[in-house]
Design a protein around this motif. Structure first.
Motif, PDB file in Angstrom:
ATOM      1  N   GLY A   1      -6.831  -5.049  -4.854  1.00 59.77           N
ATOM      2  CA  GLY A   1      -5.974  -4.057  -4.117  1.00 59.77           C
ATOM      3  C   GLY A   1      -5.879  -2.708  -4.867  1.00 59.77           C
TER       4      GLY A   1
ATOM      5  N   GLY B   1      -7.127   0.808  -3.595  1.00 60.98           N
ATOM      6  CA  GLY B   1      -5.960   1.981  -3.563  1.00 60.98           C
ATOM      7  C   GLY B   1      -6.527   3.074  -4.426  1.00 60.98           C
TER       8      GLY B   1
ATOM      9  N   VAL C   1       6.387  -2.062   0.831  1.00 59.17           N
ATOM     10  CA  VAL C   1       7.979  -2.545   0.010  1.00 59.17           C
ATOM     11  C   VAL C   1       8.293  -3.855   1.012  1.00 59.17           C
TER      12      VAL C   1
ATOM     13  N   ILE D   1       6.433  -6.022   2.700  1.00 54.95           N
ATOM     14  CA  ILE D   1       5.520  -7.310   2.307  1.00 54.95           C
ATOM     15  C   ILE D   1       5.407  -7.384   0.884  1.00 54.95           C
ATOM     16  N   SER D   2       6.197  -6.626   0.024  1.00 59.06           N
ATOM     17  CA  SER D   2       6.213  -6.701  -1.498  1.00 59.06           C
ATOM     18  C   SER D   2       4.727  -6.902  -2.093  1.00 59.06           C
ATOM     19  N   SER D   3       3.820  -5.757  -1.530  1.00 58.62           N
ATOM     20  CA  SER D   3       2.513  -5.443  -2.125  1.00 58.62           C
ATOM     21  C   SER D   3       2.490  -4.176  -2.918  1.00 58.62           C
ATOM     22  N   ILE D   4       2.183  -4.506  -4.475  1.00 55.91           N
ATOM     23  CA  ILE D   4       1.959  -3.472  -5.077  1.00 55.91           C
ATOM     24  C   ILE D   4       0.977  -2.468  -4.828  1.00 55.91           C
ATOM     25  N   PRO D   5      -0.204  -2.917  -4.502  1.00 56.66           N
ATOM     26  CA  PRO D   5      -1.428  -2.093  -4.310  1.00 56.66           C
ATOM     27  C   PRO D   5      -0.993  -1.284  -3.102  1.00 56.66           C
ATOM     28  N   VAL D   6      -0.591  -1.574  -1.909  1.00 53.01           N
ATOM     29  CA  VAL D   6      -0.120  -0.759  -0.685  1.00 53.01           C
ATOM     30  C   VAL D   6       1.068   0.332  -1.321  1.00 53.01           C
TER      31      VAL D   6
ATOM     32  N   ALA E   1      -0.539   2.758  -3.901  1.00 57.47           N
ATOM     33  CA  ALA E   1      -1.688   3.547  -3.237  1.00 57.47           C
ATOM     34  C   ALA E   1      -1.172   4.446  -2.306  1.00 57.47           C
TER      35      ALA E   1
ATOM     36  N   MET F   1      12.452 -11.311  -1.013  1.00 65.71           N
ATOM     37  CA  MET F   1      12.943 -10.290   0.026  1.00 65.71           C
ATOM     38  C   MET F   1      12.870 -10.827   1.422  1.00 65.71           C
TER      39      MET F   1
ATOM     40  N   VAL G   1      12.423 -10.700   5.195  1.00 64.06           N
ATOM     41  CA  VAL G   1      11.561  -9.517   6.027  1.00 64.06           C
ATOM     42  C   VAL G   1      11.645  -9.885   7.318  1.00 64.06           C
TER      43      VAL G   1
ATOM     44  N   LEU H   1     -12.861  -2.847   0.250  1.00 58.48           N
ATOM     45  CA  LEU H   1     -12.104  -3.459  -0.759  1.00 58.48           C
ATOM     46  C   LEU H   1     -10.973  -3.613  -0.029  1.00 58.48           C
ATOM     47  N   TRP H   2      -9.925  -2.803   0.488  1.00 55.83           N
ATOM     48  CA  TRP H   2      -8.864  -3.045   1.314  1.00 55.83           C
ATOM     49  C   TRP H   2      -8.718  -3.929   2.359  1.00 55.83           C
TER      50      TRP H   2
ATOM     51  N   TYR I   1      -8.998  -7.288   0.690  1.00 54.90           N
ATOM     52  CA  TYR I   1      -7.644  -7.434   0.229  1.00 54.90           C
ATOM     53  C   TYR I   1      -6.618  -7.869   1.280  1.00 54.90           C
TER      54      TYR I   1
END
Lengths: 88, 88
Positions: free
Chosen positions: A12, A16, A59, A61-66, A69, B1, B3, B53-54, B57
């Protein structure tokens, strides 16, 4: 699905990086030429809204790449908007 | 978290719709003008690699918005690559 999260995270982050640096040539071109005729404000605001919604989705889904990027993309798009308004 | 996943899904789909339709004006312009001088193949292949790649991912983290947005983006970028090669 079983996932090695370290691998997914790395994948990811590379994805990104690639889709975010795609904005850099445009920013450099506008800095150098001061020509923003080819870029529409509607298009920039559409992209900015999309990037900010992706950021918020990241935020949730707690995805650092999303998050990373689209945070950087949003900053680059805001820079293009400022240059577009400044040089029009 | 905690959601509400329905909300996150909707938000992600809207974000994906906005950042994907951003490619459409470029595709229409190239179709109409047959002019692809402003688009570099290196840039298109960078974006295509990023989108693929996204996509992968998205599969790994089971995110429907990431899968759908980047699947459609990859198809649009491939169309631009075909037009770029055809009209060069």
């Amino acid at each position: 699905m079983k996932v090695c999260m370290g691998f997914a995270l790395l994948l990811g982050l590379i994805a990104g990086f690639l889709t975010t640096i795609a904005y850099v040539p445009e920013v450099i071109k506008v800095f150098n030429t001061k020509d923003t005729k080819g870029i529409s404000l509607l298009w920039l605001f559409t992209l900015l809204t999309g990037a900010l919604l992706w950021f918020y989705y990241g935020v949730l889904i707690s995805s650092i790449p999303v998050i990373s990027a689209n945070g950087v993309s949003a900053l680059l798009i805001m820079l293009l908007i400022i240059l577009k308004i400044k040089y029009k």
